[in-house]
Design an enzyme around this catalytic site. Structure first.
Site, PDB file in Angstrom:
ATOM      1  N   GLY A 115       0.454  -1.112  -0.087  1.00  0.00           N
ATOM      2  CA  GLY A 115       0.232  -0.070  -0.591  1.00  0.00           C
ATOM      3  C   GLY A 115       1.130   1.040  -0.053  1.00  0.00           C
ATOM      4  O   GLY A 115       2.191   1.173   0.634  1.00  0.00           O
ATOM      5  N   GLN A 124       2.627  10.179   1.093  1.00  0.00           N
ATOM      6  CA  GLN A 124       4.038   9.544   1.324  1.00  0.00           C
ATOM      7  C   GLN A 124       5.205  10.259   0.070  1.00  0.00           C
ATOM      8  O   GLN A 124       5.813   9.498   0.480  1.00  0.00           O
ATOM      9  CB  GLN A 124       3.945   7.775   1.665  1.00  0.00           C
ATOM     10  CG  GLN A 124       3.059   7.363   2.899  1.00  0.00           C
ATOM     11  CD  GLN A 124       3.642   5.510   2.813  1.00  0.00           C
ATOM     12  OE1 GLN A 124       2.309   5.682   2.096  1.00  0.00           O
ATOM     13  NE2 GLN A 124       4.175   5.166   3.308  1.00  0.00           N
ATOM     14  N   CYS A 179       5.573   0.109   7.817  1.00  0.00           N
ATOM     15  CA  CYS A 179       5.513   1.409   6.648  1.00  0.00           C
ATOM     16  C   CYS A 179       6.567   1.723   5.926  1.00  0.00           C
ATOM     17  O   CYS A 179       7.405   1.757   6.084  1.00  0.00           O
ATOM     18  CB  CYS A 179       4.919   2.351   7.949  1.00  0.00           C
ATOM     19  SG  CYS A 179       4.302   3.591   6.777  1.00  0.00           S
ATOM     20  N   LEU A 180       6.534   2.071   4.822  1.00  0.00           N
ATOM     21  CA  LEU A 180       7.686   2.535   4.069  1.00  0.00           C
ATOM     22  C   LEU A 180       8.282   3.304   4.443  1.00  0.00           C
ATOM     23  O   LEU A 180       9.211   3.590   4.114  1.00  0.00           O
ATOM     24  CB  LEU A 180       7.299   2.229   2.140  1.00  0.00           C
ATOM     25  CG  LEU A 180       6.628   0.748   1.885  1.00  0.00           C
ATOM     26  CD1 LEU A 180       6.494   1.198   0.339  1.00  0.00           C
ATOM     27  CD2 LEU A 180       7.640   0.300   1.997  1.00  0.00           C
ATOM     28  N   HIS A 220      -4.995   0.545   7.461  1.00  0.00           N
ATOM     29  CA  HIS A 220      -3.269   1.763   7.558  1.00  0.00           C
ATOM     30  C   HIS A 220      -3.153   2.770   6.008  1.00  0.00           C
ATOM     31  O   HIS A 220      -2.841   3.909   6.960  1.00  0.00           O
ATOM     32  CB  HIS A 220      -1.775   0.518   7.133  1.00  0.00           C
ATOM     33  CG  HIS A 220      -0.749   0.987   7.363  1.00  0.00           C
ATOM     34  ND1 HIS A 220       0.475   0.356   8.424  1.00  0.00           N
ATOM     35  CD2 HIS A 220       0.006   1.391   6.191  1.00  0.00           C
ATOM     36  CE1 HIS A 220       1.571   1.620   8.344  1.00  0.00           C
ATOM     37  NE2 HIS A 220       1.315   1.833   6.925  1.00  0.00           N
ATOM     38  N   GLU A 221      -3.715   2.419   5.720  1.00  0.00           N
ATOM     39  CA  GLU A 221      -3.219   3.904   4.295  1.00  0.00           C
ATOM     40  C   GLU A 221      -4.561   4.849   4.679  1.00  0.00           C
ATOM     41  O   GLU A 221      -4.120   5.755   4.201  1.00  0.00           O
ATOM     42  CB  GLU A 221      -4.149   3.241   2.954  1.00  0.00           C
ATOM     43  CG  GLU A 221      -2.330   2.113   2.611  1.00  0.00           C
ATOM     44  CD  GLU A 221      -1.232   2.247   3.047  1.00  0.00           C
ATOM     45  OE1 GLU A 221      -1.073   3.106   1.997  1.00  0.00           O
ATOM     46  OE2 GLU A 221      -0.126   1.169   3.422  1.00  0.00           O
ATOM     47  N   HIS A 278      -2.865   7.380   6.999  1.00  0.00           N
ATOM     48  CA  HIS A 278      -1.919   8.246   6.078  1.00  0.00           C
ATOM     49  C   HIS A 278      -2.765   9.236   5.908  1.00  0.00           C
ATOM     50  O   HIS A 278      -2.185  10.743   5.912  1.00  0.00           O
ATOM     51  CB  HIS A 278      -1.098   7.107   4.927  1.00  0.00           C
ATOM     52  CG  HIS A 278       0.084   6.809   5.699  1.00  0.00           C
ATOM     53  ND1 HIS A 278       1.455   7.303   5.927  1.00  0.00           N
ATOM     54  CD2 HIS A 278       0.355   5.841   5.863  1.00  0.00           C
ATOM     55  CE1 HIS A 278       2.204   6.149   6.161  1.00  0.00           C
ATOM     56  NE2 HIS A 278       1.411   5.534   5.983  1.00  0.00           N
TER      57      HIS A 278
HETATM   58 NI    NI Z   1       2.427   3.591   5.823  1.00  0.00          NI
END
Ligand code: NI
Length: 198
Positions: free
Chosen positions: A45, A50, A106-107, A148-149, A152
């Site tokens: 995701g 981000q 998380c990236l 999760h997304e 953000h």
């Molecule tokens: Ni994330």
């Protein structure tokens, strides 16, 4: 085009994102670039904030998760095959079921995975990439990725959901990430790095 992913500590990751309208410029290119960026970083995701855009949009592709789970039947992995979608101006209308824990990553926070509790099921409305309004229900890992997304877009990171003690234990590592002290193999932008590597 691969876009740099903002690292922990960037103020944009803490900001609530804004809805977009149908005339948002070059949306298809942005979606393509976000997919390329997410795959390069082996994510499931990626949310627009981000990659430095404070807009309410995220993409998912849960199929790597589906492959991981193929040995044993796991009801939480149901529906992940082909779970590749663009969510524009999404609204989580309802969350229900038991809270369950999963080690999220998380990236934007490479090298850290922690147990996060979230509800099992959700109902979400959103516009797809063709600006068709959709309403869908998800559960298990698919719901987890969406939650999760979606966070953000609200300026919330999974580390915000940890206990104060846990956060204190991670503080040094998180601070290091914001300075670029991590060995990732994808493109990132570090808010507190003194010298950007060329
Ligand atoms: Ni994330």
């Amino acid at each position: 085009m691969i876009l740099p992913i903002l690292a922990y500590g960037d103020p944009l990751l803490k900001r609530e994102a804004d809805e977009i309208s149908e005339d948002y410029p070059d949306l298809n290119t942005l979606i393509e670039n976000m997919y390329e960026t997410m795959y390069e970083a082996s994510g499931v995701g990626l949310a627009a904030p981000q990659v430095g855009l404070p807009i309410r949009m995220f993409i998912v592709d849960g199929s790597p998760f589906a492959e991981d789970e193929e040995d044993e039947f796991d009801p939480k992995a149901e529906g992940l095959e082909g779970f590749k979608k663009v969510f524009i101006n999404p609204i989580i209308e309802e969350e229900s079921g038991e809270e369950w824990s999963f080690r999220e990553g998380c990236l934007s926070i490479p090298g850290i995975r922690e147990e996060v509790f979230r509800k099992e099921n959700l109902i979400i409305t959103y516009f797809d990439e063709n600006w068709q309004l959709q309403e869908e229900s998800y559960s298990g890992y698919a719901a987890r990725i969406i939650q999760h997304e979606y966070d953000h877009l609200e300026g919330i990171l999974f580390t915000d959901k940890l206990s104060p003690l846990k956060r204190r234990l991670l503080a040094k590592k998180l601070n290091g990430i914001s300075k670029g002290d991590t060995d990732i193999d994808y493109r990132m932008k570090f808010p507190a790095r003194k010298k950007q590597r060329s």
